[in-house]
Design an enzyme around this catalytic site. Structure first.
Site, PDB file in Angstrom:
ATOM      1  CG  ASP A   1      -1.946   1.024   1.291  1.00 15.78           C
ATOM      2  OD1 ASP A   1      -2.879   0.904   0.482  1.00 15.78           O
ATOM      3  OD2 ASP A   1      -1.864   1.967   2.113  1.00 15.78           O
TER       4      ASP A   1
ATOM      5  CD  GLU B   1      -2.458   1.964  -3.583  1.00 15.23           C
ATOM      6  OE1 GLU B   1      -1.756   2.209  -2.583  1.00 15.23           O
ATOM      7  OE2 GLU B   1      -3.574   2.447  -3.748  1.00 15.23           O
TER       8      GLU B   1
HETATM    9  C1  NOJ Z   1      -4.636   2.835  -0.700  1.00 20.18           C
HETATM   10  C2  NOJ Z   1      -5.717   1.878  -0.353  1.00 20.18           C
HETATM   11  O1  NOJ Z   1      -6.052   1.138  -1.497  1.00 20.18           O
HETATM   12  C3  NOJ Z   1      -6.863   2.701   0.180  1.00 20.18           C
HETATM   13  O2  NOJ Z   1      -8.027   1.948   0.331  1.00 20.18           O
HETATM   14  C4  NOJ Z   1      -6.430   3.322   1.476  1.00 20.18           C
HETATM   15  O3  NOJ Z   1      -7.449   4.168   1.957  1.00 20.18           O
HETATM   16  C5  NOJ Z   1      -5.151   4.136   1.298  1.00 20.18           C
HETATM   17  N1  NOJ Z   1      -4.169   3.463   0.505  1.00 20.18           N
HETATM   18  C6  NOJ Z   1      -4.524   4.432   2.635  1.00 20.18           C
HETATM   19  O4  NOJ Z   1      -4.000   3.261   3.181  1.00 20.18           O
END
Ligand code: NOJ
Length: 543
Positions: free
Chosen positions: A209, A271
């Site tokens: 993440d 991500e």
């Molecule tokens: C990306 C995640 O996919 C999302 O759902 C989240 O709110 C943010 N990062 C913060 O962790």
């Protein structure tokens, strides 16, 4: 020479189809209205039947759930909402028995404010070791009453919160998600250990993440163009001090080494919202991430020129460093493509969400385009990511009432941005009770829209023209024809958009008129029973 050449000696993650499970909404075995790990274990055979290669689970760790689990209080345990570590082990065993790999979410940019480190930091003095795990700073102004800099939270409002002794801490997301200080070696060591904890339990990899937020420019200077970019960045402009810092790469290198020290092909997907893709490619060099999500593709919408540019840019960037391109149309942060393509929704609207007050999508058109887009995507060489429920053609729930909202974005913007709840609604498994088979009690942490009953999995299983059966057919053919490992070349870019992969012509009709099918054997089309290729339709044709 084709634009992209077939992969040699392919590893699973280079061409696999990875299905995102959002545990809160997948299946609820204990009937409390919240999905759980035993629910996932019970339903895994359905994913095997669907034909995916791997699953990725969004967070199930101990968490106060202020951001649906992306606020982790204990990285080495399961939240009682979802079950126990034993349930986790059983889920992994069952997945492996079925031949499915398991990736889990790792959330390293921030912890929950309930994490023991943050609680200790609050109870320690300014300048203490405990505070050095996070970004604590004195404020500006005569009495430190102003935040240390102008950074904004991605969920709205400032990225700083003041604590009792007057210091401020940084949070790029909700105030319950303090950012960790990755300059601190103890933080680095701890996460290496967390990786090993889960690798030892048999996971096949991680989805990481917000890796592009982990490094912060020393001194935490102001965002140079905050008025234009808010919390974000503008492609082509200088890097803001909280995004894409070079210091992060050595962290990923150390993680890659850990993954490679384990048997089997363990993989990590970042991500990394890093653009342009030539820049993102630095994140997937052979000693860093195995892959990253291709947000350029996701953001392309279904516009022909943008799509062509996104695909060209992807192959050029990722082939340049020997990494697979990935393809993705949905996840738990954006409006579902079956609704997104039924309206004029740009990137921002798609992640800010659509509520009852906003223009509503044309879901009849949306699903036609969505099926075609999926067929187009699944024929592209590389790895593809699917998000639970898209195989049922689920639309976004766009009329959730305020009292049900859970996304912190909704609260931090006083409802101005309704947020992402609309794509996170529990899945309909069997048409019947109030939650359509999500559980037996009918309870559901977010209400389903009425349309979900008719889209439940069991009713689609027996309908040969259903979206579920289209996904199954596409995934089977993709595997049989080795399209994931294949090559890519454009054929024409006139009224239709066509490419060839391993002797299969993939054609999408972007015009408003039906066109004759190209010569060859029609293997699959996104709409059935036609003698010509309809507008907004994709076909796979064996040449
Ligand atoms: C990306 C995640 O996919 C999302 O759902 C989240 O709110 C943010 N990062 C913060 O962790």
């Amino acid at each position: 020479m084709p634009l992209h050449q077939a992969a040699v000696g392919s590893q699973w993650w280079k061409s696999g189809v990875i299905y995102q499970i959002y545990p809160r909404s997948f299946a609820d075995a204990n009937n409390d209205g919240m999905g759980d790990l035993p629910g996932i274990t019970q339903r895994l055979p359905k994913l095997k039947e669907l034909g995916v290669d791997a699953v990725w689970l969004s967070p199930f760790y101990t968490s106060p759930q202020k951001d649906a689990g992306y606020d982790v209080a204990n990285y080495r345990d399961v939240d009682p909402l979802f079950g126990t570590l034993e349930d986790f082990d059983q889920m992994v065993d069952r997945a492996h028995e079925l031949g499915l790999r398991v990736m889990i979410d790792l959330v390293p940019n921030h912890s929950s404010d309930q994490h023991v480190w943050f609680q200790n930091a609050l109870n320690s003095e300014k300048g203490s070791k405990e505070r050095s795990y996070y970004h604590f700073k004195d404020g500006k102004g005569e009495n430190g009453e102003l935040p240390p800099n102008n950074w904004q939270s991605m969920f709205g409002g400032p990225a700083w919160t003041r604590i009792e002794d007057g210091q401020w801490y940084c949070h790029l997301f909700d105030s319950s998600q303090p950012d960790l200080n990755w300059e601190n070696q103890i933080v680095r060591d701890e996460f290496e250990d967390i990786l090993k904890f889960w690798l030892d339990r048999g996971v096949d990899g991680f989805r990481v993440d917000q890796p592009h937020a982990m490094g912060k420019e020393p001194g935490l200077p102001d965002h140079p163009y905050v008025d234009e970019a808010g919390a974000g960045f503008i492609e082509g402009r200088e890097n803001p001090p909280m995004w894409f810092q070079d210091s992060v790469h050595e962290i990923f290198r150390s993680w890659r080494k850990i993954l490679e020290s384990y048997p089997g092909e363990r993989a990590m997907c970042g991500e990394a919202y890093v653009l342009p893709l030539s820049f993102m490619a630095q994140w997937v060099r052979s000693d860093e991430f195995h892959q990253t999500f291709n947000f350029r593709f996701l953001d392309a919408g279904w516009d022909k020129d943008t799509l062509v540019a996104a695909i060209d840019e992807s192959f050029e960037a990722f082939d340049g460093v020997g990494a697979p391109s990935t393809w993705v149309l949905n996840n738990h942060d954006v409006m579902r493509h079956a609704s997104r393509f039924g309206g004029d929704y740009g990137r921002t609207t798609a992640s800010d969400g659509v509520g009852p007050e906003n223009p509503q999508p044309n879901n009849e058109l949306g699903i036609i385009k969505a099926r075609a887009a999926t067929l187009f995507m699944l024929a592209l060489p590389g790895a593809s990511y699917l998000y639970q429920g898209e195989e049922l053609g689920l639309p976004e729930h766009t009329t959730i009432q305020p009292e049900f909202r859970q996304d912190p974005t909704f609260f931090r913007t006083s409802g101005q941005r309704v947020g992402r709840d609309g794509c996170r609604v529990p899945l309909p498994w069997e048409d019947g009770n109030e939650s359509n088979g999500f559980n037996e009690s009918g309870k559901s942490w977010l209400p389903q829209p009425q349309s979900y009953a008719a889209l439940s999995r069991d009713s689609q299983e027996t309908d040969s023209k259903s979206t579920l059966n289209l996904y199954k057919a596409a995934l089977k053919l993709r595997a049989d024809l080795a399209l994931g490992e294949g090559s890519f070349d454009w054929v024409s870019t006139s009224e239709s958009l066509s490419f060839v992969n391993n002797g299969i012509l993939v054609v999408h009709n972007f015009s408003n008129e039906s066109i004759p099918f190209p010569d060859g054997e029609v293997l699959l089309t996104s709409s059935y029973g036609q003698t010509r290729l309809l507008p907004n339709t994709t076909a796979w044709i064996r040449l």
